[in-house]
Design a protein around this motif. Structure first.
Motif, mmCIF file in Angstrom:
data_model
loop_
_atom_site.group_PDB
_atom_site.id
_atom_site.type_symbol
_atom_site.label_atom_id
_atom_site.label_comp_id
_atom_site.label_asym_id
_atom_site.label_seq_id
_atom_site.Cartn_x
_atom_site.Cartn_y
_atom_site.Cartn_z
ATOM 1 N N ARG A 97 -30.600 -1.288 15.840
ATOM 2 C CA ARG A 97 -30.201 0.005 15.404
ATOM 3 C C ARG A 97 -29.342 0.462 13.892
ATOM 4 N NH1 ARG A 97 -26.145 3.713 16.273
ATOM 5 N NH2 ARG A 97 -25.129 2.524 17.774
ATOM 6 N N TYR A 98 -29.204 -0.952 13.966
ATOM 7 C CA TYR A 98 -28.090 -0.049 12.517
ATOM 8 C C TYR A 98 -29.020 -1.150 11.530
ATOM 9 C CZ TYR A 98 -23.961 1.031 15.393
ATOM 10 O OH TYR A 98 -22.677 1.575 15.941
ATOM 11 N N ALA A 99 -29.896 -1.893 11.726
ATOM 12 C CA ALA A 99 -30.247 -2.980 10.931
ATOM 13 C C ALA A 99 -32.100 -2.302 10.937
ATOM 14 C CB ALA A 99 -30.238 -4.535 11.255
ATOM 15 N N LEU A 100 -32.608 -1.466 11.264
ATOM 16 C CA LEU A 100 -33.467 -0.790 11.412
ATOM 17 C C LEU A 100 -34.117 -0.506 10.204
ATOM 18 C CD1 LEU A 100 -35.767 0.276 13.290
ATOM 19 C CD2 LEU A 100 -34.591 2.796 12.979
ATOM 20 N N ARG A 101 -33.021 0.264 8.962
ATOM 21 C CA ARG A 101 -33.570 0.594 7.743
ATOM 22 C C ARG A 101 -33.287 -0.511 6.767
ATOM 23 N NH1 ARG A 101 -32.069 5.425 10.271
ATOM 24 N NH2 ARG A 101 -33.527 7.434 10.233
ATOM 25 N N THR A 102 -32.280 -1.060 6.984
ATOM 26 C CA THR A 102 -32.105 -2.015 6.044
ATOM 27 C C THR A 102 -32.317 -3.054 5.853
ATOM 28 O OG1 THR A 102 -30.007 -2.748 6.952
ATOM 29 C CG2 THR A 102 -29.671 -0.505 4.923
ATOM 30 N N ALA A 103 -32.603 -3.848 6.674
ATOM 31 C CA ALA A 103 -33.453 -5.126 7.247
ATOM 32 C C ALA A 103 -34.379 -5.917 8.748
ATOM 33 C CB ALA A 103 -32.016 -6.707 8.034
ATOM 34 N N PRO A 104 -35.538 -4.802 8.002
ATOM 35 C CA PRO A 104 -36.625 -4.729 9.402
ATOM 36 C C PRO A 104 -36.362 -6.104 9.995
ATOM 37 C CG PRO A 104 -37.479 -3.889 6.841
ATOM 38 C CD PRO A 104 -36.146 -4.328 6.941
ATOM 39 N N ASP A 105 -36.686 -7.601 9.075
ATOM 40 C CA ASP A 105 -37.089 -8.737 9.463
ATOM 41 C C ASP A 105 -35.938 -8.852 10.580
ATOM 42 O OD1 ASP A 105 -38.923 -9.155 8.019
ATOM 43 O OD2 ASP A 105 -38.374 -10.353 6.869
ATOM 44 N N THR A 106 -35.045 -8.339 10.771
ATOM 45 C CA THR A 106 -33.776 -8.657 11.531
ATOM 46 C C THR A 106 -33.514 -8.022 12.731
ATOM 47 O OG1 THR A 106 -31.845 -9.201 9.831
ATOM 48 C CG2 THR A 106 -31.135 -8.168 12.351
ATOM 49 N N THR A 107 -34.188 -6.502 12.445
ATOM 50 C CA THR A 107 -34.634 -5.350 13.398
ATOM 51 C C THR A 107 -35.863 -6.212 14.253
ATOM 52 O OG1 THR A 107 -34.205 -3.821 12.301
ATOM 53 C CG2 THR A 107 -35.568 -3.377 13.628
ATOM 54 N N GLU A 108 -36.828 -6.557 14.120
ATOM 55 C CA GLU A 108 -37.821 -7.875 14.280
ATOM 56 C C GLU A 108 -37.612 -8.607 15.468
ATOM 57 O OE1 GLU A 108 -42.359 -9.106 13.260
ATOM 58 O OE2 GLU A 108 -41.146 -8.772 11.939
ATOM 59 N N LYS A 109 -36.196 -9.367 14.805
ATOM 60 C CA LYS A 109 -35.738 -10.487 15.530
ATOM 61 C C LYS A 109 -34.956 -10.301 16.584
ATOM 62 C CE LYS A 109 -32.400 -14.434 15.053
ATOM 63 N NZ LYS A 109 -31.814 -15.365 14.360
ATOM 64 N N ALA A 110 -34.816 -9.022 16.405
ATOM 65 C CA ALA A 110 -33.689 -8.382 17.803
ATOM 66 C C ALA A 110 -34.268 -7.981 18.800
ATOM 67 C CB ALA A 110 -32.169 -7.457 16.967
ATOM 68 N N LEU A 111 -35.495 -6.946 18.448
ATOM 69 C CA LEU A 111 -36.578 -6.739 19.509
ATOM 70 C C LEU A 111 -36.597 -7.737 20.558
ATOM 71 C CD1 LEU A 111 -37.739 -4.479 17.512
ATOM 72 C CD2 LEU A 111 -36.055 -3.564 18.994
ATOM 73 N N VAL A 112 -37.591 -8.810 19.901
ATOM 74 C CA VAL A 112 -38.154 -9.862 19.942
ATOM 75 C C VAL A 112 -37.004 -10.514 21.122
ATOM 76 C CG1 VAL A 112 -38.705 -12.254 19.792
ATOM 77 C CG2 VAL A 112 -39.455 -10.704 18.265
ATOM 78 N N THR A 113 -35.769 -10.719 20.577
ATOM 79 C CA THR A 113 -35.007 -11.009 21.327
ATOM 80 C C THR A 113 -34.153 -10.411 23.073
ATOM 81 O OG1 THR A 113 -33.314 -12.509 20.020
ATOM 82 C CG2 THR A 113 -32.134 -12.482 21.974
ATOM 83 N N ILE A 114 -34.703 -8.806 22.516
ATOM 84 C CA ILE A 114 -34.484 -8.224 24.084
ATOM 85 C C ILE A 114 -35.713 -8.216 24.443
ATOM 86 C CG2 ILE A 114 -34.429 -5.374 24.172
ATOM 87 C CD1 ILE A 114 -33.190 -5.442 21.452
ATOM 88 N N ALA A 115 -37.240 -8.338 24.303
ATOM 89 C CA ALA A 115 -37.996 -8.514 25.154
ATOM 90 C C ALA A 115 -37.926 -9.963 25.706
ATOM 91 C CB ALA A 115 -39.521 -8.008 24.067
ATOM 92 N N GLY A 116 -37.276 -11.036 25.552
ATOM 93 C CA GLY A 116 -37.897 -12.322 26.513
ATOM 94 C C GLY A 116 -36.444 -12.327 26.683
#
Length: 389
Positions: A209-228
């Motif tokens: 949520r904090y990296a959603l606008r500033t670091a899309p790659d980090t956000t994507e990585k976090a979402l992948v971790t959440i899903a896994g």
């Protein structure tokens, strides 16, 4: 042959009817010596009838046979027939039945009545003969001694069978406790897995949520971790829940409350332990964990008493519900087992198991020998269970 013998043991009327038929045949054999065959044959048929029901209604049939014997002597005197019925051997059978299946007191009174009946029959019909008196005395003494042995064996077999029933109940209880312990372990594992997965997902979601606008790659990585993490937690959740879905049979679920305590007390009474049960307060609306705790403490304490009891063991059970807790006290008469072969073998973990259960419920347990030499178990269960979260 053994199967037929067991079947015959459960059908006493069949075996006793066969015995009555034998007496009838013996009577019919000597009927030809009678001076009044008609009257003789009537009592030849009537006398064996109570024998067929001697174990179903022992007292009533003994009185009936005695009355028929008196009537036989009286009719024999009236018609002038001194022939003695062979079916009167049933007196010994009736005496055996009373001593072995009812009690010595009833057998003693029947023996007294039989002495009077024999004296009456010899006085009015056959006359006193020393040989006949000796035969009657020896025959009745043999029947009494045989009944003593048979009664003692039946009582011993019943006690052993009852103790085996208690042992079987104990095994079922321990199996139920083992299943409950395993389910508790699985539930804890489930709690740990889900709590860990959810914690990881929350942390990753906050970071995304904090990296959603500033670091899309980090956000994507976090979402992948959440899903896994979610998928892994879901797989573990399904595996664990599958283990918990096995239902228990209704007869394996312990019965709580006053009915359950009464059932435990009666089971112990059947096994030879005299139990006095004193219950006070409302015990049927307890929380399941408290009700199970009371049930298990009483059951384990009485089982230990039965296991280590001496001759004629006794136990006193007192369960009292107060406003804020429940008191359980079980005391016994103490002693050394009189039948080691019928003794219930335990695991030696009874007291430890009770202490663990009290620790889970937030209660306390005291167990030990009193100055009088008896054994006492005292437990207190608070009604407000402590919060362990």
């Amino acid at each position: 042959m053994r199967r037929f013998s067991l079947w015959l043991r459960d059908k006493p009327v069949v075996a006793d009817s066969t015995l009555a038929l034998i007496l009838l045949i013996l009577d019919l054999v000597i009927a030809r010596d009678s001076t009044n065959p008609a009257a003789f044959l009537v009592f030849s048929v009537l006398l064996p009838l109570p024998i067929a029901l001697r174990r179903v209604y022992p007292r009533a049939m003994a009185v009936t046979f005695m009355v028929l014997s008196f009537c036989t002597s009286t009719i024999g005197f009236i018609v002038g027939d001194p022939t003695v019925h062979a079916a009167l051997l049933g007196h010994g059978i009736m005496l055996y039945t009373l001593v072995a299946y009812v009690g010595r007191r009833e057998g003693f009174w029947y023996a007294l009545a039989l002495v009077a009946d024999t004296a009456y029959g010899m006085a009015v019909v056959t006359g006193f003969k020393l040989g006949d008196l000796a035969f009657v005395g020896i025959y009745l003494a043999f029947c009494w001694v045989l009944a003593e042995f048979a009664g003692a064996r039946r009582a011993y077999d019943a006690e052993v069978a009852a103790r085996h029933a208690v042992a079987e109940s104990e095994r079922e209880r321990r199996a139920h406790d083992a299943v409950s312990a395993e389910r508790t372990r699985i539930a804890r594992e489930l709690h740990d897995v889900v709590a860990h997965a959810v914690s990881v997902m929350i942390v990753q979601a906050d970071g995304a949520r904090y990296a959603l606008r500033t670091a899309p790659d980090t956000t994507e990585k976090a979402l992948v971790t959440i899903a896994g993490t979610g998928r892994e937690a879901l797989r573990e959740l399904r595996r664990t829940v599958a283990l918990l879905r096995t239902e228990q049979a209704p007869d394996q679920v312990p019965q709580h409350g006053t009915a359950g305590l009464a059932r435990v007390a009666q089971l112990m009474r059947d096994a030879g332990l005299a139990v006095e049960l004193e219950l006070s307060g409302e015990l049927d609306d307890l929380a399941p964990e408290a009700g199970l705790g009371v049930h298990r403490i009483v059951q384990e304490a009485l089982t230990n008493t039965l296991r280590h009891a001496g001759a004629h063991p006794k136990a006193w059970v007192r369960v009292h519900r107060h406003t804020g807790d429940i008191e359980i006290e079980v005391t016994d008469s103490g002693g050394v087992p009189v039948h080691p072969e019928a003794r219930i073998q335990g695991s030696g973990l009874g007291l430890a198991g009770m202490r663990e259960r009290m620790a889970v419920l937030g209660g306390s347990l005291e167990a030990g020998r009193t100055p009088e030499g008896t054994w006492r178990v005292y437990a207190r269960i608070p009604l407000a269970a402590p919060d362990t979260e």
